[in-house]
Design a protein around this motif. Structure first.
Motif, PDB file in Angstrom:
ATOM      1  N   VAL A  93       0.856  -1.198   0.000  1.00 12.04           N
ATOM      2  CA  VAL A  93       0.000   0.000   0.000  1.00 12.04           C
ATOM      3  C   VAL A  93       0.886   1.240   0.000  1.00 12.04           C
ATOM      4  O   VAL A  93       1.830   1.343   0.795  1.00 12.04           O
ATOM      5  N   LYS A  94       0.578   2.166  -0.868  1.00 13.55           N
ATOM      6  CA  LYS A  94       1.252   3.467  -0.906  1.00 13.55           C
ATOM      7  C   LYS A  94       0.203   4.540  -0.622  1.00 13.55           C
ATOM      8  O   LYS A  94      -0.812   4.617  -1.317  1.00 13.55           O
ATOM      9  N   GLU A  95       0.419   5.367   0.397  1.00 14.59           N
ATOM     10  CA  GLU A  95      -0.538   6.409   0.749  1.00 14.59           C
ATOM     11  C   GLU A  95      -0.238   7.686  -0.029  1.00 14.59           C
ATOM     12  O   GLU A  95       0.897   8.163  -0.045  1.00 14.59           O
ATOM     13  N   GLY A  96      -1.267   8.212  -0.674  1.00 13.54           N
ATOM     14  CA  GLY A  96      -1.138   9.463  -1.411  1.00 13.54           C
ATOM     15  C   GLY A  96      -1.333  10.655  -0.500  1.00 13.54           C
ATOM     16  O   GLY A  96      -1.912  10.548   0.590  1.00 13.54           O
TER      17      GLY A  96
ATOM     18  N   GLU B 170      -3.359   8.533 -14.343  1.00 10.82           N
ATOM     19  CA  GLU B 170      -2.462   7.398 -14.167  1.00 10.82           C
ATOM     20  C   GLU B 170      -0.975   7.742 -14.261  1.00 10.82           C
ATOM     21  O   GLU B 170      -0.167   7.195 -13.490  1.00 10.82           O
ATOM     22  N   THR B 171      -0.588   8.636 -15.146  1.00 10.15           N
ATOM     23  CA  THR B 171       0.845   8.946 -15.235  1.00 10.15           C
ATOM     24  C   THR B 171       1.307   9.808 -14.070  1.00 10.15           C
ATOM     25  O   THR B 171       2.449   9.695 -13.619  1.00 10.15           O
ATOM     26  N   ALA B 172       0.420  10.679 -13.555  1.00  2.00           N
ATOM     27  CA  ALA B 172       0.755  11.458 -12.356  1.00  2.00           C
ATOM     28  C   ALA B 172       0.839  10.539 -11.143  1.00  2.00           C
ATOM     29  O   ALA B 172       1.695  10.716 -10.264  1.00  2.00           O
ATOM     30  N   LEU B 173      -0.032   9.528 -11.107  1.00  2.00           N
ATOM     31  CA  LEU B 173       0.000   8.551 -10.017  1.00  2.00           C
ATOM     32  C   LEU B 173       1.330   7.797 -10.023  1.00  2.00           C
ATOM     33  O   LEU B 173       1.957   7.589  -8.973  1.00  2.00           O
ATOM     34  N   ILE B 174       1.778   7.397 -11.222  1.00  2.00           N
ATOM     35  CA  ILE B 174       3.052   6.676 -11.329  1.00  2.00           C
ATOM     36  C   ILE B 174       4.199   7.546 -10.850  1.00  2.00           C
ATOM     37  O   ILE B 174       5.099   7.090 -10.123  1.00  2.00           O
ATOM     38  N   ALA B 175       4.186   8.822 -11.239  1.00  2.00           N
ATOM     39  CA  ALA B 175       5.241   9.740 -10.792  1.00  2.00           C
ATOM     40  C   ALA B 175       5.265   9.824  -9.271  1.00  2.00           C
ATOM     41  O   ALA B 175       6.337   9.811  -8.646  1.00  2.00           O
ATOM     42  N   SER B 176       4.098   9.878  -8.654  1.00  2.00           N
ATOM     43  CA  SER B 176       4.016   9.936  -7.194  1.00  2.00           C
ATOM     44  C   SER B 176       4.521   8.637  -6.566  1.00  2.00           C
ATOM     45  O   SER B 176       5.215   8.665  -5.541  1.00  2.00           O
ATOM     46  N   LEU B 177       4.162   7.502  -7.177  1.00  2.00           N
ATOM     47  CA  LEU B 177       4.650   6.208  -6.682  1.00  2.00           C
ATOM     48  C   LEU B 177       6.176   6.159  -6.682  1.00  2.00           C
ATOM     49  O   LEU B 177       6.795   5.546  -5.814  1.00  2.00           O
ATOM     50  N   GLU B 178       6.772   6.800  -7.670  1.00  2.00           N
ATOM     51  CA  GLU B 178       8.221   6.800  -7.804  1.00  2.00           C
ATOM     52  C   GLU B 178       8.905   7.829  -6.907  1.00  2.00           C
ATOM     53  O   GLU B 178      10.124   7.959  -6.918  1.00  2.00           O
ATOM     54  N   GLY B 179       8.081   8.569  -6.145  1.00  2.00           N
ATOM     55  CA  GLY B 179       8.644   9.554  -5.231  1.00  2.00           C
ATOM     56  C   GLY B 179       8.798  10.934  -5.817  1.00  2.00           C
ATOM     57  O   GLY B 179       9.359  11.838  -5.178  1.00  2.00           O
ATOM     58  N   GLU B 180       8.284  11.122  -7.028  1.00  2.00           N
ATOM     59  CA  GLU B 180       8.359  12.423  -7.676  1.00  2.00           C
ATOM     60  C   GLU B 180       7.077  13.225  -7.415  1.00  2.00           C
ATOM     61  O   GLU B 180       6.096  12.708  -6.893  1.00  2.00           O
ATOM     62  N   ARG B 181       7.099  14.490  -7.815  1.00  2.00           N
ATOM     63  CA  ARG B 181       5.897  15.300  -7.737  1.00  2.00           C
ATOM     64  C   ARG B 181       4.866  14.731  -8.702  1.00  2.00           C
ATOM     65  O   ARG B 181       5.203  14.340  -9.826  1.00  2.00           O
TER      66      ARG B 181
ATOM     67  N   GLN C 131       3.072   0.348 -21.749  1.00  2.12           N
ATOM     68  CA  GLN C 131       4.371   0.259 -22.418  1.00  2.12           C
ATOM     69  C   GLN C 131       5.504   0.732 -21.510  1.00  2.12           C
ATOM     70  O   GLN C 131       6.554   0.093 -21.426  1.00  2.12           O
ATOM     71  N   TYR C 132       5.271   1.876 -20.864  1.00  2.00           N
ATOM     72  CA  TYR C 132       6.305   2.511 -20.057  1.00  2.00           C
ATOM     73  C   TYR C 132       5.624   3.096 -18.821  1.00  2.00           C
ATOM     74  O   TYR C 132       5.117   4.203 -18.847  1.00  2.00           O
ATOM     75  N   GLY C 133       5.608   2.295 -17.754  1.00  5.12           N
ATOM     76  CA  GLY C 133       4.898   2.713 -16.549  1.00  5.12           C
ATOM     77  C   GLY C 133       5.810   2.895 -15.362  1.00  5.12           C
ATOM     78  O   GLY C 133       6.788   3.644 -15.436  1.00  5.12           O
ATOM     79  N   TYR C 134       5.511   2.201 -14.277  1.00  3.68           N
ATOM     80  CA  TYR C 134       6.275   2.326 -13.025  1.00  3.68           C
ATOM     81  C   TYR C 134       7.723   1.913 -13.267  1.00  3.68           C
ATOM     82  O   TYR C 134       8.009   0.800 -13.697  1.00  3.68           O
ATOM     83  N   TRP C 135       8.639   2.845 -12.989  1.00  2.00           N
ATOM     84  CA  TRP C 135      10.071   2.657 -13.246  1.00  2.00           C
ATOM     85  C   TRP C 135      10.348   2.211 -14.680  1.00  2.00           C
ATOM     86  O   TRP C 135      11.273   1.445 -14.942  1.00  2.00           O
TER      87      TRP C 135
END
Length: 584
Positions: free
Chosen positions: A262-265, A274-285, A297-301
């Motif tokens: 679980v990752k808390e937003g 979805e792409t903003a969510l992935i950026a947040s998952l990766e620790g970015e803004r 094609q090109y998602g998480y990491w």
């Protein structure tokens, strides 16, 4: 016999913790051997706190608006005496109430019926058997079953679920991911929260099936930190499933491995994209990026990633167990299955409803929701959250499916449905939702960052009586530019409330701009309060309640409001028992 207590967020907020404490006290005091089962929200939020008495023969008696005092009476007369308190019953297994009668529960099938903190309750209802069944098939067969079902993403866009899964599977790479979007940020929406609180294992099972089908071994649930109960129950469910071997390595001896975290937003609305969510998952803004490439094609990491929302995953185990054709038999030709909606606003029976696609808005609002509060006239329904649109009374009979809703200028969205009556100012509604999306814009796109700001300034000007000729046309012009020039779904849909209110309620804009009048009597700058001397009895209640001390008059004689001092707070209107206070 056992007792079930609604312990979702709505039930707890309404007082179910004290109700449960009183139940335990009564059981201990009377020396009874009774099981008390906490459960999630069954959807009847308008009747919370809810308490079910389940008899030995399986009959269910549901009590609503339960207080600790009522608990004592239920024990004395029903549990001990065997006589139900009919005046407090809101539903029974023999006589289901109108709110639940027309519903078909797939995603919500276990909510309000199992203990979400006990995996055995989920297993007793066939839990994780769909995963076992999927693991005995090939990934391609699982994807084909989802394709046959016609399941489309329930997060807003309605994209075919099978197509996403297949794209992830077909893209090369040994590392792939499954992500659950639980960042439910729409005002008035609480579908995902209720599923996570009431039936977390259905989401975990759906994600595991998606992982097997796509070739992913790792899953993430991106959940709002503002949902602490959902997060706690999710983490408990993950631990229980891992302990039973239903998550982790070699599930059901198949060699399939799947882990979930679980990752808390942090509460950014744009992270629902979805792409903003992935950026947040990766620790970015949390900021969206240009597509293509798509997450498949090109998602998480940079790895192929499948993203669906909570409701979508909750449907998957049911589809695998019952077959895709069973799901496709419900709904319309292009919008299959059921959809969960959160009924809120000026409606008698607010809460969660799940109905087959294609049911009309009128059926949902009036037959299931019970119509408008205080017998007022229906005016509009905001569908699709702050990026949705306002649908007028003339379109109440349209079917609720993706294509029909899109034709109105609104969107299905995740399923928020905010009902408005004739006291609602549609210009102010557009201003409210645009204020929300403008604040939630990540600022990456010039059109979204500046365009929504300019639109909001115009709407605020109109609501304060400073609207100018040509403002309506200017709003439309900027709205189109924002829609066409924005990178992600937030900016592309942010103008929808403005465009739909201009389309269906343009006369209200005209009244605000040309006549300096708010037809709904809501915009403070455009209304005044006065007291009708023919109705005023001189009781003085309004004067005592007035914070500005602007009401004067002798006892038992008509009172007068000093309009220069009046704050337009509405206190006088609320306390007057003679309908003497009038808004003009």
């Amino acid at each position: 016999m056992k007792i079930r207590v609604g312990m979702g967020s709505c039930g707890i907020a309404a007082g179910s913790l004290k109700v449960r404490e009183r139940i335990v006290e009564e059981i201990e005091r009377r020396g009874l051997d009774l099981q008390v089962q906490p459960t999630g929200c069954i959807g009847m939020c308008h009747n919370e706190p809810l308490l079910d008495v389940i008899t030995g023969d399986g009959r269910i008696f549901t009590y609503g608006h339960v207080t600790p005092e009522l608990v004592g009476e239920i024990f004395e007369k029903h549990i001990i005496g065997g006589v139900p308190l009919t005046q407090h019953l809101v539903s029974t297994s023999e006589n289901t109430n109108d709110f639940l009668k027309e519903q078909v529960r797939v995603a919500l099938r276990n909510c309000g019926e199992i203990n979400p903190e006990c995996i055995d309750d989920y297993l007793d209802r066939g839990g994780y058997q769909a995963l076992k069944q999927a693991l005995s098939s090939t990934p391609e067969e699982v994807i084909q079953e989802i394709r046959v079902s016609g399941l489309r993403g329930r997060g807003g866009a309605g994209f075919p679920t099978w197509f996403k899964w297949q794209a992830v599977r077909q893209n090369p790479g040994s590392v792939k991911y499954v992500v659950c979007n639980a960042d439910e940020g729409d005002p008035g929406a609480f579908m995902d929260r209720s599923i996570l609180e009431g039936d977390p294992h259905s989401v975990l099972e759906g994600m595991a099936i998606a992982g097997y089908a796509t070739g992913a071994k790792h899953g993430f649930i991106y959940c709002r930190a503002e949902y602490p109960l959902a997060v706690r129950r999710l983490e408990l469910a993950i631990a229980q499933a891992r302990e039973r071997g239903l998550l982790g390595r070699n599930i059901f001896g198949s060699g399939f491995t799947f882990e979930v975290a679980v990752k808390e937003g942090a509460g950014a609305f744009v992270c629902g994209e979805e792409t903003a969510l992935i950026a947040s998952l990766e620790g970015e803004r949390g900021m969206p990026r240009l597509k293509p490439p798509y997450p498949a094609q090109y998602g998480y990491w940079g790895k192929p990633t499948n993203i669906n929302n909570v409701e979508t995953y909750a449907n998957v185990p049911w589809i695998i167990s019952h077959g895709g054709k069973a799901f496709a038999s419900m709904g319309t030709e292009k919008s299959k299955g059921t959809k969960v909606f959160a009924l809120a606003g000026k409606i008698r029976r607010g809460g969660l409803v799940e109905v087959p696609m294609g049911l009309s808005l009128r059926d949902v609002i009036f037959n299931i929701g019970g119509g408008i509060k205080d017998n007022r006239r229906f005016k509009a329904v905001q569908l699709g959250g702050p990026s949705g649109g306002c649908i007028p009374e003339s379109l109440l009979d349209i079917p609720v499916d993706y294509e029909s809703i899109n034709q109105t200028g609104a969107i299905m969205g995740s399923g928020g449905m905010v009902v408005m009556d004739d006291t609602t100012c549609m210009v102010d509604v557009a201003r409210f939702f645009l204020d929300f999306t403008q604040k939630e814009s990540c600022g990456k796109c010039v059109q979204c960052r500046i365009g929504t700001r300019r639109m909001l300034e115009i709407l605020e000007r109109i609501c304060t009586g400073e609207g100018r000729p040509g403002d309506e046309e200017l709003l439309e012009e900027i709205a189109i530019q924002v829609k066409e020039g924005s990178l992600c779904g937030l900016g592309q849909s942010a103008p929808n409330p403005v465009l739909t209110t201009l389309r269906y309620f343009r006369e209200e804009y005209t009244a605000h701009i040309n006549d300096k009048n708010c037809p709904a009597k809501q915009c403070k700058a455009l209304i005044t309060y006065r007291i009708d001397p023919a109705r005023c009895q001189g009781c003085g209640a309004c004067a005592r309640k007035c914070p500005a001390k602007c009401i004067s008059g002798e006892k038992k004689k008509p009172h007068v409001i000093d309009r220069e001092l009046c704050l337009k707070c509405g206190n006088c209107l609320d306390v007057c028992h003679y309908n003497a206070v009038i808004i003009e």
